[in-house]
Design a protein around this motif. Structure first.
Motif, PDB file in Angstrom:
ATOM      1  N   ALA A 134      83.237  27.876 -28.633  1.00  0.00           N
ATOM      2  CA  ALA A 134      82.698  29.073 -29.208  1.00  0.00           C
ATOM      3  C   ALA A 134      84.210  29.591 -30.074  1.00  0.00           C
ATOM      4  O   ALA A 134      85.131  29.156 -29.676  1.00  0.00           O
ATOM      5  N   ALA A 139      80.318  34.012 -31.552  1.00  0.00           N
ATOM      6  CA  ALA A 139      80.043  35.099 -30.458  1.00  0.00           C
ATOM      7  C   ALA A 139      79.561  36.420 -31.040  1.00  0.00           C
ATOM      8  O   ALA A 139      78.481  36.930 -30.404  1.00  0.00           O
ATOM      9  N   SER A 142      76.170  35.907 -32.473  1.00  0.00           N
ATOM     10  CA  SER A 142      74.951  35.808 -31.369  1.00  0.00           C
ATOM     11  C   SER A 142      74.607  37.028 -30.559  1.00  0.00           C
ATOM     12  O   SER A 142      73.241  37.301 -30.480  1.00  0.00           O
ATOM     13  N   THR A 143      75.524  37.958 -30.565  1.00  0.00           N
ATOM     14  CA  THR A 143      75.359  39.286 -30.126  1.00  0.00           C
ATOM     15  C   THR A 143      74.352  40.164 -30.904  1.00  0.00           C
ATOM     16  O   THR A 143      73.467  40.811 -30.554  1.00  0.00           O
ATOM     17  N   PRO A 148      70.408  33.702 -28.510  1.00  0.00           N
ATOM     18  CA  PRO A 148      71.267  33.143 -27.405  1.00  0.00           C
ATOM     19  C   PRO A 148      71.866  31.880 -27.685  1.00  0.00           C
ATOM     20  O   PRO A 148      71.327  30.966 -28.338  1.00  0.00           O
ATOM     21  N   VAL A 161      80.102  34.013 -24.415  1.00  0.00           N
ATOM     22  CA  VAL A 161      78.665  33.164 -24.333  1.00  0.00           C
ATOM     23  C   VAL A 161      78.659  32.359 -23.128  1.00  0.00           C
ATOM     24  O   VAL A 161      79.662  32.228 -22.505  1.00  0.00           O
ATOM     25  N   HIS A 309      68.154  33.313 -20.880  1.00  0.00           N
ATOM     26  CA  HIS A 309      68.614  34.061 -21.922  1.00  0.00           C
ATOM     27  C   HIS A 309      67.561  34.397 -22.979  1.00  0.00           C
ATOM     28  O   HIS A 309      67.344  35.691 -23.363  1.00  0.00           O
ATOM     29  N   VAL A 316      76.336  37.122 -19.298  1.00  0.00           N
ATOM     30  CA  VAL A 316      77.238  35.776 -19.708  1.00  0.00           C
ATOM     31  C   VAL A 316      77.224  35.202 -18.444  1.00  0.00           C
ATOM     32  O   VAL A 316      77.830  35.615 -17.427  1.00  0.00           O
TER      33      VAL A 316
END
Length: 335
Positions: A134, A139, A142-143, A148, A161, A309, A316
């Motif tokens: 990652a 990251a 993804s948020t 996910p 992650v 997820h 996490v």
């Protein structure tokens, strides 16, 4: 430089040819919206990186994921390693009712844009990254996009992650302890400094050495000496060691002929342990002593974690799969 505008519900509505009201109700999972429309809206929201206060997890039984597997590893000596992981992922995906699209990618050119493209092409709601670590941009996306991401055979020290990996620290501790139990007190560890998972192996080695009175550990990195160069150093007596723990089986097997050949100047009880238990470890003569990784369990665990997820689990998680020792024929008792 102008700041890029964040996508909104009107953008989603325009792309799909529906009303903003329909988009709003679909994102809120309100009644009166068909599953098909809800899925289309949530997929487009992910694609555009729309930030919703509602979960964008897959609807109903429509779970689709894409697994990106490094091309170089899949076609090299590590092919057996990643083949086992992919088999585990496919098996668990079938059990979970997840449609899994496995794709080979060039790990040296993986970018966030490439990952987004692969997700869009697969019409996926989540992504598995095998052997790919990652980074901040990934990251954060993804948020923000609520897509996910699970690292497979990887870990994120910053816990941004989720990930699934072998128990690298404990496996390395176990491998080193195997050499210590055989009486060795001067042990070399050959390692690769770049990936967090491999750095855990170095930590396990260092801890085992530190806990044993009189033990001395020597660490050599791949960016300092290539495998062939390290072998030449050992044969020339440049390292005062009687055993070596090698970071993976490929490098260990490459050294076996030189270490145990008829013309080797090393003592016959010089010992070596690898890591992974790749197929080539069992083909080597002598049979390499190594640390066995349950590759299919890694794949199964990654799919289970991704499914959680996609169902809305936000925490996490870092899952470690236990390892075991393979006795082999390359650990000798030091007399």
């Amino acid at each position: 430089m102008a700041t890029q505008r964040r996508a909104n519900q009107a953008d989603i509505a325009e792309r799909l040819g529906v009303s903003v009201s329909t988009v709003s109700r679909a994102l809120a999972n309100e009644i009166g919206i068909s599953d098909a429309v809800r899925r289309d809206v949530q997929r487009m929201a992910r694609t555009l990186g729309y930030k919703s206060k509602h979960s964008l997890a897959a609807v109903g039984g429509d779970k689709k994921a894409v697994a990106l597997v490094p091309l170089g590893s899949a076609t090299s000596g590590l092919s057996g390693f990643y083949f086992g992981i992919v088999e585990g992922m496919r098996s668990q995906a079938e059990t979970a009712g997840m449609a899994l699209d496995v794709r080979l990618v060039n790990e040296s050119s993986v970018t966030l844009d490439l990952i987004k493209k692969q997700i869009a092409q697969a019409d996926a709601g989540g992504v598995l990254l095998a052997g790919i670590d990652a980074w901040d941009e990934l990251a954060a996306w993804s948020t923000e996009a609520e897509v996910p991401v699970v690292l497979v055979n990887g870990s994120d020290p910053n816990m941004r992650v989720s990930s699934v990996s072998p128990a690298n620290y404990y496996g390395a501790f176990m491998a080193t302890q195997r050499l210590l139990d055989a009486g060795h007190r001067k042990i070399l560890h050959y390692t690769h400094r770049y990936r967090p998972t491999i750095r855990q192996r170095q930590r396990g080695f260092e801890q085992a050495i530190a806990r044993t009175p009189g033990a001395v550990g020597t660490i050599v990195n791949t960016d300092e000496r290539h495998t062939r160069e390290l072998l030449e150093d050992l044969l020339a007596g440049k390292h005062d060691v009687t055993a070596a723990f090698i970071w993976n089986d490929i490098a260990a097997v490459e050294m076996l002929e030189g270490i145990y050949g008829a013309d080797s100047p090393l003592p016959r009880n010089f010992s070596i342990v690898g890591f992974d238990d790749l197929p080539l470890a069992g083909m080597a003569t002598p049979r390499l002593s190594t640390t066995q990784v349950d590759r299919e369990a890694i794949g199964r665990g990654a799919v289970r974690l991704l499914a959680e997820h996609m169902d809305g689990e936000a925490a996490v998680q870092q899952l470690e799969i236990g390892v075991t020792m393979v006795e082999g024929e390359t650990v000798w008792t030091l007399e």
